[in-house]
Design a protein around this motif. Structure first.
Motif, mmCIF file in Angstrom:
data_model
loop_
_atom_site.group_PDB
_atom_site.id
_atom_site.type_symbol
_atom_site.label_atom_id
_atom_site.label_comp_id
_atom_site.label_asym_id
_atom_site.label_seq_id
_atom_site.Cartn_x
_atom_site.Cartn_y
_atom_site.Cartn_z
ATOM 1 N N LEU A 75 4.340 10.548 -16.311
ATOM 2 C CA LEU A 75 4.994 10.560 -15.054
ATOM 3 C C LEU A 75 6.441 11.463 -15.377
ATOM 4 O O LEU A 75 6.833 12.171 -15.170
ATOM 5 N N VAL A 76 6.642 10.935 -16.787
ATOM 6 C CA VAL A 76 8.532 11.708 -17.188
ATOM 7 C C VAL A 76 8.041 13.356 -17.575
ATOM 8 O O VAL A 76 8.444 14.684 -17.223
ATOM 9 N N LEU A 77 7.076 13.608 -18.405
ATOM 10 C CA LEU A 77 6.685 14.777 -18.466
ATOM 11 C C LEU A 77 6.576 16.123 -16.941
ATOM 12 O O LEU A 77 6.728 16.689 -17.104
ATOM 13 N N LEU A 78 5.901 14.877 -16.246
ATOM 14 C CA LEU A 78 5.525 15.837 -15.007
ATOM 15 C C LEU A 78 6.848 15.932 -13.772
ATOM 16 O O LEU A 78 7.088 16.504 -13.436
ATOM 17 N N LYS A 79 7.918 15.027 -14.046
ATOM 18 C CA LYS A 79 9.373 15.305 -13.259
ATOM 19 C C LYS A 79 10.172 16.099 -14.115
ATOM 20 O O LYS A 79 10.796 16.606 -12.948
ATOM 21 N N LYS A 80 9.354 15.784 -15.114
ATOM 22 C CA LYS A 80 10.711 17.524 -15.498
ATOM 23 C C LYS A 80 9.520 18.924 -15.344
ATOM 24 O O LYS A 80 10.629 19.277 -16.046
ATOM 25 N N GLY A 81 8.935 18.741 -15.261
ATOM 26 C CA GLY A 81 8.422 20.336 -15.049
ATOM 27 C C GLY A 81 7.319 20.149 -16.540
ATOM 28 O O GLY A 81 7.160 19.303 -16.800
ATOM 29 N N THR A 82 7.425 20.923 -16.550
ATOM 30 C CA THR A 82 6.450 22.115 -17.748
ATOM 31 C C THR A 82 7.440 21.239 -19.121
ATOM 32 O O THR A 82 8.430 22.259 -18.909
ATOM 33 N N LEU A 83 7.805 20.178 -19.546
ATOM 34 C CA LEU A 83 8.828 20.778 -20.919
ATOM 35 C C LEU A 83 8.382 20.842 -22.032
ATOM 36 O O LEU A 83 7.368 20.120 -22.233
ATOM 37 N N VAL A 84 9.609 20.867 -23.142
ATOM 38 C CA VAL A 84 9.368 20.684 -24.130
ATOM 39 C C VAL A 84 10.258 20.070 -24.564
ATOM 40 O O VAL A 84 11.911 20.675 -24.438
ATOM 41 N N LEU A 85 9.826 19.082 -25.752
ATOM 42 C CA LEU A 85 11.143 18.145 -26.635
ATOM 43 C C LEU A 85 11.233 19.556 -27.675
ATOM 44 O O LEU A 85 10.887 19.529 -28.271
ATOM 45 N N LEU A 86 12.690 20.081 -27.692
ATOM 46 C CA LEU A 86 13.005 20.955 -28.805
ATOM 47 C C LEU A 86 14.367 19.975 -29.809
ATOM 48 O O LEU A 86 14.364 19.056 -29.819
ATOM 49 N N LYS A 87 14.237 20.518 -31.317
ATOM 50 C CA LYS A 87 14.551 19.758 -32.303
ATOM 51 C C LYS A 87 15.647 19.957 -31.693
ATOM 52 O O LYS A 87 16.510 18.932 -32.930
ATOM 53 N N LYS A 88 16.793 20.532 -31.433
ATOM 54 C CA LYS A 88 17.894 20.356 -30.872
ATOM 55 C C LYS A 88 18.677 19.304 -30.233
ATOM 56 O O LYS A 88 19.776 18.737 -30.094
ATOM 57 N N GLY A 89 17.538 17.956 -29.356
ATOM 58 C CA GLY A 89 18.055 17.376 -28.794
ATOM 59 C C GLY A 89 17.875 17.327 -27.840
ATOM 60 O O GLY A 89 18.349 16.146 -26.830
ATOM 61 N N THR A 90 17.323 18.017 -26.793
ATOM 62 C CA THR A 90 17.994 18.808 -25.442
ATOM 63 C C THR A 90 15.886 18.947 -24.978
ATOM 64 O O THR A 90 15.164 19.305 -25.495
ATOM 65 N N LEU A 91 15.925 18.575 -23.811
ATOM 66 C CA LEU A 91 14.797 18.520 -23.450
ATOM 67 C C LEU A 91 15.181 20.423 -21.962
ATOM 68 O O LEU A 91 15.771 20.609 -21.466
ATOM 69 N N VAL A 92 14.184 20.952 -22.480
ATOM 70 C CA VAL A 92 13.931 22.717 -21.174
ATOM 71 C C VAL A 92 12.836 22.674 -21.049
ATOM 72 O O VAL A 92 11.230 22.107 -21.229
ATOM 73 N N GLN A 93 12.490 24.046 -19.689
ATOM 74 C CA GLN A 93 11.598 24.333 -19.294
ATOM 75 C C GLN A 93 10.984 24.898 -20.717
ATOM 76 O O GLN A 93 11.208 26.409 -21.413
ATOM 77 N N GLY A 94 9.160 24.633 -20.878
ATOM 78 C CA GLY A 94 8.810 25.688 -21.734
ATOM 79 C C GLY A 94 6.882 25.610 -20.909
ATOM 80 O O GLY A 94 6.811 26.196 -19.626
ATOM 81 N N ASP A 95 6.571 26.170 -21.391
ATOM 82 C CA ASP A 95 4.842 26.152 -21.197
ATOM 83 C C ASP A 95 3.732 24.918 -20.591
ATOM 84 O O ASP A 95 4.593 24.084 -20.928
#
Length: 141
Positions: A75-95
């Motif tokens: 559900l978290v993955l769906l709420k954020k849209g398509t997301l990728v966790l980056l090593k910098k510690g932020t959630l951003v849109q991705g593939d």
């Protein structure tokens, strides 16, 4: 207002992590997972930590908690849209990761803790999340 939400969530997350580590009360664990799901969907400084807690619950001692945690992670993955966790510690849109996440989270048998640990590692790799980060929050056997 945003800063107050982050501060509140940080305090709530600190209390949750302490409580969820030792709790055997299933209702309390369900409520904690709902809060973790919400915090994982909020502002960036705190959401990675909450998401890490949800991932840790994939290896909880109770199979039902592992299964519900898998649902919350998805559900978290769906709420954020398509997301990728980056090593910098932020959630951003991705593939698109929904299909892969769906296969990992819903086509797994959560009865076996060892299999759950393997699936958690797959999710960490998929999200570029350091596995060491997970074990420092807590490791429930």
């Amino acid at each position: 207002m945003e800063a107050q939400t982050v501060d509140f969530c940080a305090g709530d997350l600190e209390a949750l992590s302490a409580e969820l580590k030792v709790s055997k009360n299933v209702r309390k664990l369900y409520a904690g997972m709902a809060k973790l799901e919400y915090i994982s969907s909020t502002s960036e400084p705190i959401n990675i930590e909450a998401f890490s807690h949800l991932l840790n619950l994939l290896t909880h001692r109770y199979p039902r908690i592992r299964q519900v945690s898998a649902e919350k992670v998805y559900l978290v993955l769906l709420k954020k849209g398509t997301l990728v966790l980056l090593k910098k510690g932020t959630l951003v849109q991705g593939d698109k990761l929904e299909e892969k996440a769906f296969k990992i989270l819903f086509k797994s048998w959560w009865e076996d803790v060892e299999e759950a640990k393997g699936k958690r590692l797959e999710l960490c790799a998929m999200c570029n999340l350091d596995v060491g980060t997970l074990s420092q929050w807590w490791d429930i056997q």
